[in-house]
Design an enzyme around this catalytic site. Sequence first.
Site, PDB file in Angstrom:
ATOM      1  N   ARG A 121       1.032  -1.369   0.070  1.00  0.00           N
ATOM      2  CA  ARG A 121       0.157   0.014  -0.047  1.00  0.00           C
ATOM      3  C   ARG A 121       0.743   1.298   0.151  1.00  0.00           C
ATOM      4  NH1 ARG A 121      -2.546  -3.086   3.638  1.00  0.00           N
ATOM      5  NH2 ARG A 121      -4.650  -3.975   2.482  1.00  0.00           N
ATOM      6  N   LYS A 143       2.912  11.423 -11.765  1.00  0.00           N
ATOM      7  CA  LYS A 143       2.183  10.549 -12.578  1.00  0.00           C
ATOM      8  C   LYS A 143       2.974   9.334 -12.532  1.00  0.00           C
ATOM      9  CE  LYS A 143      -0.896  13.190 -15.409  1.00  0.00           C
ATOM     10  NZ  LYS A 143      -1.050  13.537 -17.070  1.00  0.00           N
ATOM     11  N   GLU A 185      10.981  18.745 -25.934  1.00  0.00           N
ATOM     12  CA  GLU A 185      10.000  19.199 -24.524  1.00  0.00           C
ATOM     13  C   GLU A 185      10.602  20.313 -24.050  1.00  0.00           C
ATOM     14  OE1 GLU A 185       7.206  17.507 -23.598  1.00  0.00           O
ATOM     15  OE2 GLU A 185       7.206  15.622 -24.525  1.00  0.00           O
ATOM     16  N   LYS A 228       7.309  23.201 -14.764  1.00  0.00           N
ATOM     17  CA  LYS A 228       6.232  21.944 -14.742  1.00  0.00           C
ATOM     18  C   LYS A 228       5.748  22.177 -13.193  1.00  0.00           C
ATOM     19  CE  LYS A 228       4.792  17.462 -15.665  1.00  0.00           C
ATOM     20  NZ  LYS A 228       5.180  16.027 -16.137  1.00  0.00           N
ATOM     21  N   GLU A 238      -5.874  17.533 -14.305  1.00  0.00           N
ATOM     22  CA  GLU A 238      -6.105  18.351 -15.620  1.00  0.00           C
ATOM     23  C   GLU A 238      -6.947  19.280 -15.569  1.00  0.00           C
ATOM     24  OE1 GLU A 238      -4.284  16.987 -18.468  1.00  0.00           O
ATOM     25  OE2 GLU A 238      -3.691  15.078 -17.508  1.00  0.00           O
ATOM     26  N   ARG A 242      -2.767  23.180 -16.536  1.00  0.00           N
ATOM     27  CA  ARG A 242      -2.103  22.141 -16.953  1.00  0.00           C
ATOM     28  C   ARG A 242      -2.193  21.705 -18.697  1.00  0.00           C
ATOM     29  NH1 ARG A 242      -0.708  17.225 -12.750  1.00  0.00           N
ATOM     30  NH2 ARG A 242       0.416  15.987 -14.241  1.00  0.00           N
ATOM     31  N   ASN A 246       0.232  20.729 -22.753  1.00  0.00           N
ATOM     32  CA  ASN A 246       0.252  19.936 -23.901  1.00  0.00           C
ATOM     33  C   ASN A 246       0.315  20.380 -25.503  1.00  0.00           C
ATOM     34  OD1 ASN A 246      -0.869  17.498 -22.545  1.00  0.00           O
ATOM     35  ND2 ASN A 246      -2.977  18.406 -22.338  1.00  0.00           N
ATOM     36  N   HIS A 249       1.004  18.601 -28.601  1.00  0.00           N
ATOM     37  CA  HIS A 249       0.820  17.136 -27.998  1.00  0.00           C
ATOM     38  C   HIS A 249      -0.673  16.704 -28.819  1.00  0.00           C
ATOM     39  CE1 HIS A 249       4.051  17.461 -25.574  1.00  0.00           C
ATOM     40  NE2 HIS A 249       3.947  16.242 -25.235  1.00  0.00           N
ATOM     41  N   HIS A 253       0.659  13.646 -30.659  1.00  0.00           N
ATOM     42  CA  HIS A 253       0.093  12.198 -30.310  1.00  0.00           C
ATOM     43  C   HIS A 253      -0.509  11.475 -31.161  1.00  0.00           C
ATOM     44  CE1 HIS A 253      -0.090  12.762 -25.536  1.00  0.00           C
ATOM     45  NE2 HIS A 253       1.006  12.022 -25.949  1.00  0.00           N
ATOM     46  N   HIS A 265       8.313  10.186 -29.124  1.00  0.00           N
ATOM     47  CA  HIS A 265       7.074  10.862 -28.764  1.00  0.00           C
ATOM     48  C   HIS A 265       7.684  12.363 -28.987  1.00  0.00           C
ATOM     49  CE1 HIS A 265       4.322  12.930 -25.891  1.00  0.00           C
ATOM     50  NE2 HIS A 265       5.458  13.395 -25.537  1.00  0.00           N
TER      51      HIS A 265
HETATM   52  N1  NAD Z   1       4.944  10.201 -15.925  1.00  0.00           N
HETATM   53  C1  NAD Z   1       4.868  11.215 -16.515  1.00  0.00           C
HETATM   54  O1  NAD Z   1       4.414  12.515 -16.038  1.00  0.00           O
HETATM   55  C2  NAD Z   1       5.220  11.127 -17.949  1.00  0.00           C
HETATM   56  C3  NAD Z   1       5.692  12.392 -18.706  1.00  0.00           C
HETATM   57  C4  NAD Z   1       6.271  12.033 -19.933  1.00  0.00           C
HETATM   58  C5  NAD Z   1       6.531  10.700 -20.555  1.00  0.00           C
HETATM   59  N2  NAD Z   1       6.327   9.767 -19.558  1.00  0.00           N
HETATM   60  C6  NAD Z   1       6.551   8.352 -19.924  1.00  0.00           C
HETATM   61  O2  NAD Z   1       7.994   8.030 -20.146  1.00  0.00           O
HETATM   62  C7  NAD Z   1       8.329   7.071 -21.006  1.00  0.00           C
HETATM   63  C8  NAD Z   1       9.427   7.516 -21.927  1.00  0.00           C
HETATM   64  O3  NAD Z   1      10.441   7.845 -21.222  1.00  0.00           O
HETATM   65  P1  NAD Z   1      11.947   7.996 -21.949  1.00  0.00           P
HETATM   66  O4  NAD Z   1      11.774   8.800 -22.976  1.00  0.00           O
HETATM   67  O5  NAD Z   1      12.795   8.452 -20.648  1.00  0.00           O
HETATM   68  O6  NAD Z   1      12.045   6.697 -22.592  1.00  0.00           O
HETATM   69  P2  NAD Z   1      13.003   5.416 -21.659  1.00  0.00           P
HETATM   70  O7  NAD Z   1      12.694   4.964 -20.317  1.00  0.00           O
HETATM   71  O8  NAD Z   1      12.436   4.120 -22.654  1.00  0.00           O
HETATM   72  O9  NAD Z   1      14.376   5.707 -22.190  1.00  0.00           O
HETATM   73  C9  NAD Z   1      14.738   5.568 -23.641  1.00  0.00           C
HETATM   74  C10 NAD Z   1      15.807   4.646 -23.728  1.00  0.00           C
HETATM   75  O10 NAD Z   1      17.241   5.245 -23.220  1.00  0.00           O
HETATM   76  C11 NAD Z   1      17.950   4.274 -22.414  1.00  0.00           C
HETATM   77  N3  NAD Z   1      18.476   4.950 -21.570  1.00  0.00           N
HETATM   78  C12 NAD Z   1      18.068   5.614 -20.416  1.00  0.00           C
HETATM   79  N4  NAD Z   1      18.947   6.423 -19.623  1.00  0.00           N
HETATM   80  C13 NAD Z   1      20.070   6.202 -20.404  1.00  0.00           C
HETATM   81  C14 NAD Z   1      21.438   6.732 -20.386  1.00  0.00           C
HETATM   82  N5  NAD Z   1      21.720   7.864 -19.458  1.00  0.00           N
HETATM   83  N6  NAD Z   1      22.311   6.520 -21.202  1.00  0.00           N
HETATM   84  C15 NAD Z   1      21.999   5.528 -22.291  1.00  0.00           C
HETATM   85  N7  NAD Z   1      20.803   4.642 -22.459  1.00  0.00           N
HETATM   86  C16 NAD Z   1      19.897   5.314 -21.488  1.00  0.00           C
HETATM   87  C17 NAD Z   1      16.729   3.321 -22.007  1.00  0.00           C
HETATM   88  O11 NAD Z   1      17.162   1.950 -21.759  1.00  0.00           O
HETATM   89  C18 NAD Z   1      15.955   3.113 -23.203  1.00  0.00           C
HETATM   90  O12 NAD Z   1      16.270   2.239 -24.076  1.00  0.00           O
HETATM   91  C19 NAD Z   1       6.832   6.947 -21.613  1.00  0.00           C
HETATM   92  O13 NAD Z   1       6.592   5.477 -21.127  1.00  0.00           O
HETATM   93  C20 NAD Z   1       6.156   7.903 -21.179  1.00  0.00           C
HETATM   94  O14 NAD Z   1       4.777   7.447 -21.056  1.00  0.00           O
HETATM   95  C21 NAD Z   1       5.558   9.889 -18.394  1.00  0.00           C
HETATM   96 ZN    ZN Z   2       5.361  14.874 -24.023  1.00  0.00          ZN
END
Ligand code: NAD
Ligand code: ZN
Length: 366
Positions: A121, A143, A185, A228, A238, A242, A246, A249, A253, A265
């Site tokens: 929990r 999130k 971004e 942010k 939202e 907020r 977007n 986006h 998207h 993305h």
């Molecule tokens: N929670 C939120 O508010 C929020 C906001 C934006 C995106 N997201 C989520 O984040 C995800 C995308 O995140 P991302 O773009 O970081 O992708 P990711 O976590 O898949 O990382 C991208 C790639 O880079 C590699 N990697 C990570 N750090 C590294 C480093 N320092 N050196 C070498 N390789 C490295 C990872 O292994 C992966 O292959 C999606 O699932 C999306 O939905 C969440």
């Molecule tokens: Zn984004």
Amino acid sequence: MEIIDVRLAQRSYPIYVEPGGLDHLGALYRRHGLGPRAALITDELVRPLWADQALQSLESSGVETLLITLPPGEEHKSLVSADHLYEKLIEAGLDRKATIIALGGGVIGDLAGFVAATYLRGVAYIQIATTLIAQVDSSVGGKTGVNHRLGKNLVGAFYQPRLVLIDPGLLRTLPMRERWCGMSEVLKYGLIRDLELFEPLESELTDLVELRDLEKLSRIIARCCQIKAAIISQDERESDLRRLLNFGHTIGHALEAASRYALKHGEAVAWGMLAATWLSFAKGSLDEGEWARITHTLEKIHRPALGAYDDQTVLKYIHRDKKVQDGRIHFVFLHGIGEAFVCPEVDDQDLRDALGYLRTRDATRA
Ligand SMILES: NC(=O)c1ccc[n+]([C@@H]2O[C@H](COP(=O)([O-])OP(=O)(O)OC[C@H]3O[C@@H](n4cnc5c(N)ncnc54)[C@H](O)[C@@H]3O)[C@@H](O)[C@H]2O)c1
Ligand SMILES: [Zn+2]
């Protein structure tokens, strides 16, 4: 070290930003009074690059740490992975005083955060963001969640970490394509909220992505987190404020989905911001000079061509998006650099025009 406070009712937390900050992990862990046992969750690509340094720092502060490694990739942000993590945590006998530490990008952050929110929990959670997307976006706002086979991010919870650690030096090993995604971004924050942030990006975008000045990049990352954090602390769920996040986006998207994720993305959002900037100009809220200035900078973002897609498919995805409420699209426009607003007056013809405009930009790149 820069510290940004994310102020949320009873769950405020700091984001620490510093090149070399990973070495302070153990000390920060202790400063926050966390328990003697932790689980460090990472992926197979990040593990050989940065996990030892994290483990050493924790060990030298007397934290007993279990390392758990998952395969990399969006498809592993799943309930199957969550279940695997629960199993490892239970087998190791980690109790309610344990801390879960995510070391990775948004995938590991969202997944480990979700597991921290739900294991027993809720246990303490720390996020070490290793991608630029994670450093400026996914680590701020609480999130957490996983994908479901019927759609992305459909299962999750709002859950705030105890602290977030951002070491921009970790980006050294991040592939260029991923860095550009994050930079898209970063530009978004400048465009919606902060002319002063936009200006250095305008002149030094490529140098920043190539990490030629880590101190400067570090200040820029901190500024993005601040923007942010300020938006979400005024507006945790939202609504209009907020929604500014977007920008780019709505179309972004849809292009991402229409390309079947061949566009990443950040790349799709770069295209989406070009479209939104053009629409702001076409609908009369942005003057021509500003439009040209913004477009000049957005065009520098490395991204693949759009390729073939048909408008109908893109429109279908736009209407499926959760940003469309009661059939109205809450589209984010610009008045100027740093000044965004939500306009509910966008119809399908506007969207078709914007997609047509993108095609002309795509053609000039060929
Ligand atoms: N929670 C939120 O508010 C929020 C906001 C934006 C995106 N997201 C989520 O984040 C995800 C995308 O995140 P991302 O773009 O970081 O992708 P990711 O976590 O898949 O990382 C991208 C790639 O880079 C590699 N990697 C990570 N750090 C590294 C480093 N320092 N050196 C070498 N390789 C490295 C990872 O292994 C992966 O292959 C999606 O699932 C999306 O939905 C969440
Ligand atoms: Zn984004």
